[in-house]
Design a protein around this motif. Structure first.
Motif, PDB file in Angstrom:
ATOM      1  N   LEU A  77      -3.443   2.908 -19.671  1.00 31.93           N
ATOM      2  CA  LEU A  77      -4.832   2.696 -19.317  1.00 31.93           C
ATOM      3  C   LEU A  77      -4.966   2.724 -17.801  1.00 31.93           C
ATOM      4  N   ARG A  78      -5.884   3.492 -17.286  1.00 33.91           N
ATOM      5  CA  ARG A  78      -6.111   3.597 -15.853  1.00 33.91           C
ATOM      6  C   ARG A  78      -7.457   2.994 -15.482  1.00 33.91           C
ATOM      7  N   ALA A  79      -7.477   2.375 -14.329  1.00 29.42           N
ATOM      8  CA  ALA A  79      -8.738   1.836 -13.821  1.00 29.42           C
ATOM      9  C   ALA A  79      -9.573   2.986 -13.265  1.00 29.42           C
ATOM     10  N   LYS A  80     -10.859   2.940 -13.518  1.00 35.22           N
ATOM     11  CA  LYS A  80     -11.766   3.962 -13.014  1.00 35.22           C
ATOM     12  C   LYS A  80     -12.573   3.362 -11.871  1.00 35.22           C
ATOM     13  N   ILE A  81     -12.728   4.121 -10.823  1.00 36.42           N
ATOM     14  CA  ILE A  81     -13.504   3.650  -9.679  1.00 36.42           C
ATOM     15  C   ILE A  81     -14.800   4.439  -9.610  1.00 36.42           C
ATOM     16  N   ASP A  82     -15.896   3.721  -9.660  1.00 37.21           N
ATOM     17  CA  ASP A  82     -17.236   4.283  -9.533  1.00 37.21           C
ATOM     18  C   ASP A  82     -17.889   3.514  -8.393  1.00 37.21           C
ATOM     19  N   MET A  83     -18.198   4.182  -7.312  1.00 39.18           N
ATOM     20  CA  MET A  83     -18.659   3.490  -6.121  1.00 39.18           C
ATOM     21  C   MET A  83     -20.112   3.817  -5.813  1.00 39.18           C
ATOM     22  N   ALA A  84     -20.831   2.810  -5.373  1.00 41.06           N
ATOM     23  CA  ALA A  84     -22.201   3.000  -4.901  1.00 41.06           C
ATOM     24  C   ALA A  84     -22.338   2.240  -3.588  1.00 41.06           C
ATOM     25  N   SER A  85     -22.994   2.854  -2.640  1.00 42.98           N
ATOM     26  CA  SER A  85     -23.189   2.185  -1.356  1.00 42.98           C
ATOM     27  C   SER A  85     -24.544   2.578  -0.791  1.00 42.98           C
ATOM     28  N   GLY A  86     -24.969   1.846   0.191  1.00 42.52           N
ATOM     29  CA  GLY A  86     -26.225   2.152   0.872  1.00 42.52           C
ATOM     30  C   GLY A  86     -25.936   2.488   2.323  1.00 42.52           C
ATOM     31  N   ASN A  87     -26.652   3.432   2.847  1.00 40.99           N
ATOM     32  CA  ASN A  87     -26.468   3.832   4.232  1.00 40.99           C
ATOM     33  C   ASN A  87     -27.765   3.627   4.999  1.00 40.99           C
ATOM     34  N   LEU A  88     -27.641   3.361   6.287  1.00 47.17           N
ATOM     35  CA  LEU A  88     -28.810   3.140   7.132  1.00 47.17           C
ATOM     36  C   LEU A  88     -28.869   4.208   8.209  1.00 47.17           C
ATOM     37  N   ASN A  89     -30.074   4.654   8.512  1.00 46.27           N
ATOM     38  CA  ASN A  89     -30.284   5.629   9.577  1.00 46.27           C
ATOM     39  C   ASN A  89     -30.381   4.875  10.897  1.00 46.27           C
ATOM     40  N   LEU A  90     -29.313   4.893  11.675  1.00 47.03           N
ATOM     41  CA  LEU A  90     -29.282   4.141  12.923  1.00 47.03           C
ATOM     42  C   LEU A  90     -30.069   4.819  14.036  1.00 47.03           C
ATOM     43  N   ARG A  91     -30.655   5.957  13.762  1.00 48.98           N
ATOM     44  CA  ARG A  91     -31.573   6.574  14.731  1.00 48.98           C
ATOM     45  C   ARG A  91     -32.957   5.945  14.650  1.00 48.98           C
ATOM     46  N   ASP A  92     -33.220   5.255  13.551  1.00 54.05           N
ATOM     47  CA  ASP A  92     -34.494   4.547  13.381  1.00 54.05           C
ATOM     48  C   ASP A  92     -34.520   3.392  14.385  1.00 54.05           C
ATOM     49  N   PRO A  93     -35.532   3.316  15.239  1.00 54.52           N
ATOM     50  CA  PRO A  93     -35.575   2.264  16.262  1.00 54.52           C
ATOM     51  C   PRO A  93     -35.510   0.842  15.688  1.00 54.52           C
ATOM     52  N   VAL A  94     -36.104   0.622  14.550  1.00 53.30           N
ATOM     53  CA  VAL A  94     -36.065  -0.712  13.941  1.00 53.30           C
ATOM     54  C   VAL A  94     -34.642  -1.069  13.526  1.00 53.30           C
ATOM     55  N   LEU A  95     -33.945  -0.111  12.936  1.00 55.55           N
ATOM     56  CA  LEU A  95     -32.594  -0.367  12.433  1.00 55.55           C
ATOM     57  C   LEU A  95     -31.523  -0.357  13.521  1.00 55.55           C
ATOM     58  N   GLN A  96     -31.882   0.021  14.728  1.00 56.32           N
ATOM     59  CA  GLN A  96     -30.925  -0.022  15.829  1.00 56.32           C
ATOM     60  C   GLN A  96     -30.612  -1.457  16.246  1.00 56.32           C
ATOM     61  N   ASP A  97     -31.472  -2.378  15.884  1.00 49.38           N
ATOM     62  CA  ASP A  97     -31.256  -3.788  16.216  1.00 49.38           C
ATOM     63  C   ASP A  97     -30.286  -4.398  15.196  1.00 49.38           C
ATOM     64  N   SER A 132     -17.305  -5.712  -3.897  1.00 52.53           N
ATOM     65  CA  SER A 132     -16.322  -5.293  -2.908  1.00 52.53           C
ATOM     66  C   SER A 132     -16.857  -5.672  -1.541  1.00 52.53           C
ATOM     67  N   ALA A 133     -15.973  -6.102  -0.652  1.00 48.68           N
ATOM     68  CA  ALA A 133     -16.406  -6.502   0.693  1.00 48.68           C
ATOM     69  C   ALA A 133     -16.494  -5.304   1.630  1.00 48.68           C
ATOM     70  N   GLY A 134     -16.082  -4.154   1.212  1.00 42.18           N
ATOM     71  CA  GLY A 134     -16.122  -2.969   2.056  1.00 42.18           C
ATOM     72  C   GLY A 134     -16.175  -1.723   1.212  1.00 42.18           C
ATOM     73  N   LEU A 135     -15.774  -0.624   1.789  1.00 44.51           N
ATOM     74  CA  LEU A 135     -15.801   0.642   1.053  1.00 44.51           C
ATOM     75  C   LEU A 135     -14.701   0.753   0.005  1.00 44.51           C
ATOM     76  N   LEU A 136     -13.630   0.030   0.208  1.00 40.14           N
ATOM     77  CA  LEU A 136     -12.508   0.102  -0.732  1.00 40.14           C
ATOM     78  C   LEU A 136     -12.635  -0.962  -1.817  1.00 40.14           C
ATOM     79  N   PRO A 137     -12.404  -0.588  -3.063  1.00 42.58           N
ATOM     80  CA  PRO A 137     -12.483  -1.577  -4.138  1.00 42.58           C
ATOM     81  C   PRO A 137     -11.319  -2.568  -4.050  1.00 42.58           C
ATOM     82  N   PRO A 138     -11.497  -3.774  -4.581  1.00 41.22           N
ATOM     83  CA  PRO A 138     -10.444  -4.786  -4.509  1.00 41.22           C
ATOM     84  C   PRO A 138      -9.123  -4.356  -5.134  1.00 41.22           C
ATOM     85  N   ILE A 139      -9.149  -3.398  -6.065  1.00 41.26           N
ATOM     86  CA  ILE A 139      -7.893  -2.957  -6.695  1.00 41.26           C
ATOM     87  C   ILE A 139      -7.098  -1.996  -5.826  1.00 41.26           C
ATOM     88  N   SER A 140      -7.685  -1.546  -4.725  1.00 37.79           N
ATOM     89  CA  SER A 140      -6.982  -0.623  -3.842  1.00 37.79           C
ATOM     90  C   SER A 140      -5.914  -1.360  -3.045  1.00 37.79           C
TER      91      SER A 140
END
Length: 108
Positions: A1-21, A49-57
């Protein structure tokens, strides 16, 4: 049996003046209820997960900082960043959306 990794994340546009703060980006992180996303959108079939890598990595950092859900802290950070809530009823997400709309109307 193998663990399957399915990842979802959100990205922010740091060119947006509001999100630059940094405080605005931190407010977003404190406002997101990741557990609710897992429970309701992923039907409980995912893990945090606390970052991009899953805890099983092998390369995962189990002691990495993870933002806890803290709407009070999120509101405070938005106040500090200059995006106060005039009537006290707006969620952090709505306040940022209003700020971005306001910036666009002033520049356009």
């Amino acid at each position: 049996l193998r663990a399957k990794i399915d990842m979802a994340s959100g990205n922010l546009n740091l060119r947006d003046p509001v999100l630059q703060d940094l405080r605005v980006r931190q407010a977003l992180a404190y406002a997101i209820d990741r557990r609710a996303i897992i429970d309701y959108l992923r039907r409980g079939l995912a893990g945090l997960s606390a970052g991009l890598l899953p805890p099983i990595s092998w390369a995962s950092a189990p002691d990495a900082f993870s933002f806890p859900v803290d709407p009070v802290k999120a509101r405070s950070l938005l106040d500090e960043a200059g995006y106060p809530d005039p009537d006290g009823s707006g969620s952090p997400h709505h306040r940022i959306r209003r700020a971005r709309r306001g910036r666009r109307s002033k520049s356009g």
